[in-house]
Write an enzyme that holds these catalytic residues in place. Structure first.
Site, short mmCIF file in Angstrom:
data_model
loop_
_atom_site.label_atom_id
_atom_site.label_comp_id
_atom_site.label_asym_id
_atom_site.label_seq_id
_atom_site.Cartn_x
_atom_site.Cartn_y
_atom_site.Cartn_z
N CYS C 160 0.79 -1.23 0.00
CA CYS C 160 0.00 0.00 0.00
C CYS C 160 0.83 1.28 0.00
O CYS C 160 0.29 2.36 -0.15
CB CYS C 160 -0.95 -0.01 1.19
SG CYS C 160 -1.63 -1.65 1.51
N HIS C 293 -3.50 7.83 6.13
CA HIS C 293 -3.59 6.52 5.45
C HIS C 293 -5.00 5.99 5.73
O HIS C 293 -5.68 5.52 4.83
CB HIS C 293 -2.51 5.58 5.97
CG HIS C 293 -2.52 4.24 5.28
ND1 HIS C 293 -2.35 4.11 3.91
CD2 HIS C 293 -2.67 2.97 5.75
CE1 HIS C 293 -2.40 2.82 3.58
NE2 HIS C 293 -2.60 2.11 4.67
N HIS C 328 -9.77 1.85 -0.43
CA HIS C 328 -8.32 1.69 -0.40
C HIS C 328 -7.86 1.20 -1.77
O HIS C 328 -8.16 0.08 -2.17
CB HIS C 328 -7.96 0.67 0.67
CG HIS C 328 -6.49 0.56 0.95
ND1 HIS C 328 -5.52 1.22 0.21
CD2 HIS C 328 -5.81 -0.13 1.89
CE1 HIS C 328 -4.34 0.95 0.69
NE2 HIS C 328 -4.47 0.12 1.71
#
Lengths: 207, 90, 399
Positions: C160, C293, C328
């Site tokens: 990520c 995040h 995400h």
């Protein structure tokens, strides 16, 4: 003009052989397969880390290469200032295939957690308590020029004090780990970390 | 010997890649996590998949995990307590 | 203070839309792109909301005048990359050294899944053409060739944080004089591989996610692509374009805790944010906004929140997670959120953390929940923390 750092130690695992600093320290030509060979290396060097068995093949390979690379020089490791810069050609494809097969009947979490190439950096970091900068690149072949420039740059900028770097690739029965421990302070092999010296070390093996 | 517990031990060893561990080295009431066998959070998730695949039981709340998977005995009790289509291994 | 390379162009494709302008409009209007699965054929389509780009592969090919048969990740990548170059007025004939550093985690997986279905039943079935672009690197090469970038091409794959890492790798190559332009960012398409994997880790939310909320349940997966064109002084002169901002700080650290979970104290996150401030020559108080995040998982949000508390206390900047809009986007998330961070800087906006209701009891701060306008924005921080403990933080500054 960049001043290259020094190769303190290097390890090569390829063709059922393990070399450290140019010397072969283990071979097992009759291993049943690649994973069996890696498990023999683990046993041979008395590494006590049961989590090893849960790792996927790429992580087993990278973990062992780091373990043998760092051997006697663990005192040079710094929790926040040892960097890890790795690369390979096949990312995590070996375990991706294994994981993909489980999706239909019940996706396996233990396999899924390995389906990223940088998890090998995670495993090395956990084992040696390393929290410094880390990066993973995907290239067709090990790019000694890029890696040496990148790592020398990090060292020159003082972001890291030393670095574990190189190539860790595993796909089915084809694998190669080529790791270097690099530092601006000369010791060990004392070879400057340049693309030329990396190529010279490469030519020593036929793996 | 309880067949279900024996089968569970074999399945746990196989699924979790626990090399060098024989089923009779796992005590019925021995803690599986942290102490005892030393399984971790990812192993817990694998056991959830095991329940689903082998026993057709869906554990949708991960927080029930620690209680259900405490030991082989608690796992066996849980499986038996579940009503519905449960495959009991012979 | 360290000004860093210029940002001369941006491109983006997400569930919010195609292009910087439509993404900005959705962010301003508070309209999330997460919803019921429309394109991915999954058994979970009624169960798991996702942030899909609202077009199938054929439509994407047509939109970008790209070959049909390209994997979805490559299509998304090419569309966003093209926009970044066009916005900056970059021309491949400019004679300067351009690098393409792109990140992804799924590669050509969507096509591979097409291959796998017939193959698994019968090993003589399945079209090999479906798997030729499977690898992460293949995606980058397809797009690089399409754009005409040859001087330096590389792929970063660190979960990520991938595209955040490709962004600062490019910045480093510009600073060290190896490149004049760096087209940096990443892409990832939604696939059954990732959907099933995240589901088996039990970190997905069956409802729309609520990052940084006390009662958060998990994340929603998304897909997308985003790129920045970074350039040196020389590059800016050649473009005759206006800089959108600068990349003034960046850092990376490893959490060294677990393959997929974050340490409770958020050690890796803390080190990355602190390192980025040091690189930028800034103090914590210089940051006006943090694009979190903020995935919405119980684990990430407490780890990230704790790290922020430790680093920024006693006073905290405004913060929000735009994953509440897009989900995400995995390998693309660092770059998607970099674009949103630059938009925040350019337009003086702080985007809301959607669907937030209850403060996390462990944290002395809460995210912004309604759009803020006319903000004085000098520096924005963007966090991206990936599996494998790979934690990165970027700082963008006004041009």
């Amino acid at each position: 003009m960049q001043t290259p750092a020094y190769i303190i130690a290097e390890v090569l695992i390829s063709g059922n052989r393990v070399y450290r600093n140019g010397q072969m320290i283990f071979e097992s030509p009759s291993s049943a397969n690649a994973v069996a060979f890696l498990e023999e290396v683990y046993a041979r060097f008395n590494i006590d880390y049961p989590k090893f068995y849960k790792m996927d093949s790429l992580c087993k390979l990278g973990f062992l290469a780091a373990e043998l690379l760092l051997g006697e020089i663990k005192d040079q490791l710094s929790e926040t200032e040892t960097g890890i810069v790795l690369s390979n050609a096949h990312a995590s494809l070996d375990v991706d295939l294994k994981y993909a097969r489980t999706i239909r009947t019940g996706a396996s979490p233990a396999l899924f957690v390995y389906t990223l190439p940088n998890i090998v950096i995670g495993e090395i970091s956990i084992r040696h308590h390393l929290k410094g900068e880390n990066a993973f690149f995907v290239f067709k072949h090990f790019d000694g020029n890029f890696t040496s420039r990148y790592v020398n740059g990090l060292l020159e900028n003082g972001l890291i004090r030393n670095c574990i770097c190189g190539w860790v690739d595993f796909l089915k029965e084809s694998y190669r780990a080529e790791l270097y421990f690099v530092s601006p302070e000369p010791s060990g092999t004392n070879l400057p970390f340049t693309a030329e010296n990396i190529d010279k070390l490469n030519q020593k093996d036929n793996g | 010997m309880d067949n279900l517990k024996q089968k569970l031990k074999e399945q746990i060893i196989e699924r979790l890649n626990l090399k060098n561990l024989k089923p009779d080295l796992i005590g019925d009431d021995q803690p599986l996590f942290i102490e005892g066998i030393g399984l971790d959070s990812i192993d817990a998730l694998e056991l959830i998949v095991l329940l689903q695949q082998e026993y057709n039981i869906k554990l949708s709340n991960a927080e029930d995990g620690p209680r259900v998977f405490y030991s082989v005995s608690t796992m066996a009790d849980f499986i038996r307590a579940q009503s519905g289509a449960v495959k009991i291994p012979s | 203070m360290n000004p860093g390379p210029y940002i001369a162009g941006m491109g983006i494709v997400t569930s919010l839309g195609f292009g910087v302008e439509s993404n900005l409009q959705s962010l301003i209007s508070g309209e999330a792109g997460i919803g019921k699965m429309q394109f991915l054929q999954s058994a979970y389509r009624d169960e798991l909301p996702v942030g899909e780009v609202k077009s199938d592969n054929e439509q994407l090919s047509q939109l970008g005048d790209l070959p049909t048969g390209w994997p979805r990740t490559a299509l998304l990548s090419a569309l966003a990359a093209r926009e970044a170059l066009d916005q900056a007025g970059w021309d491949k004939k400019n004679g300067l050294r351009t690098g393409f550093i792109s990140a992804n985690t799924v590669g050509g997986m969507d096509r591979t899944e097409n291959f796998f279905r017939p193959y698994i039943k019968n090993q003589d079935r399945g079209r090999l053409a479906d798997v030729v672009y499977h690898e992460c690197g293949a995606i980058t090469e397809l797009v690089a060739a399409q754009l005409g970038i040859r001087h330096f091409v590389s792929t970063v794959s660190t979960a990520c944080s991938s595209s955040a890492n490709s962004i600062f790798t490019g910045a480093r190559m510009i600073r060290s004089g190896q490149l004049d332009f760096a087209l940096v960012g990443g892409a990832d398409a939604l696939t059954l591989f990732t959907l099933n994997g995240f589901n088996t880790l039990m970190i997905l939310d069956k409802e729309l996610c609520q990052p940084f909320d006390e009662n958060r349940r998990g994340l929603n997966l998304g897909e997308g692509a985003a790129y920045l064109l970074l350039c040196s002084e020389k590059g800016m002169d050649a473009l005759n374009a206006r800089a959108l901002g600068r990349l003034s700080g960046y850092a990376n650290a490893n959490d060294a805790f677990h393959q997929t979970a974050s340490s409770p104290e958020g050690t890796g996150s803390f080190l990355a944010m602190k390192g980025a401030l040091e690189k930028a020559g800034m103090e914590a108080a210089d940051i006006d906004y943090i694009n979190l995040h903020g995935t919405g998982t119980p684990n990430n949000d407490i780890a990230e929140g704790t790290a922020i508390r430790l680093l920024f206390q006693p006073s905290f900047p405004k913060m929000s997670s735009t994953k509440s809009f897009t989900g995400h986007t995995l390998g693309a998330s660092g770059a998607v959120e970099a674009v949103y961070s630059v938009l925040a800087l350019q337009h003086g906006l702080v985007f809301p953390n959607l669907r937030w209701q209850t403060a996390m009891k462990e944290l002395p701060f809460k995210p912004v929940t309604a759009l803020l306008k006319d903000q004085k924005m000098r520096h924005v921080m963007s966090n991206s923390f990936g599996f494998g403990g790979n934690c990165s933080s970027l700082i963008f500054s006004a041009a």
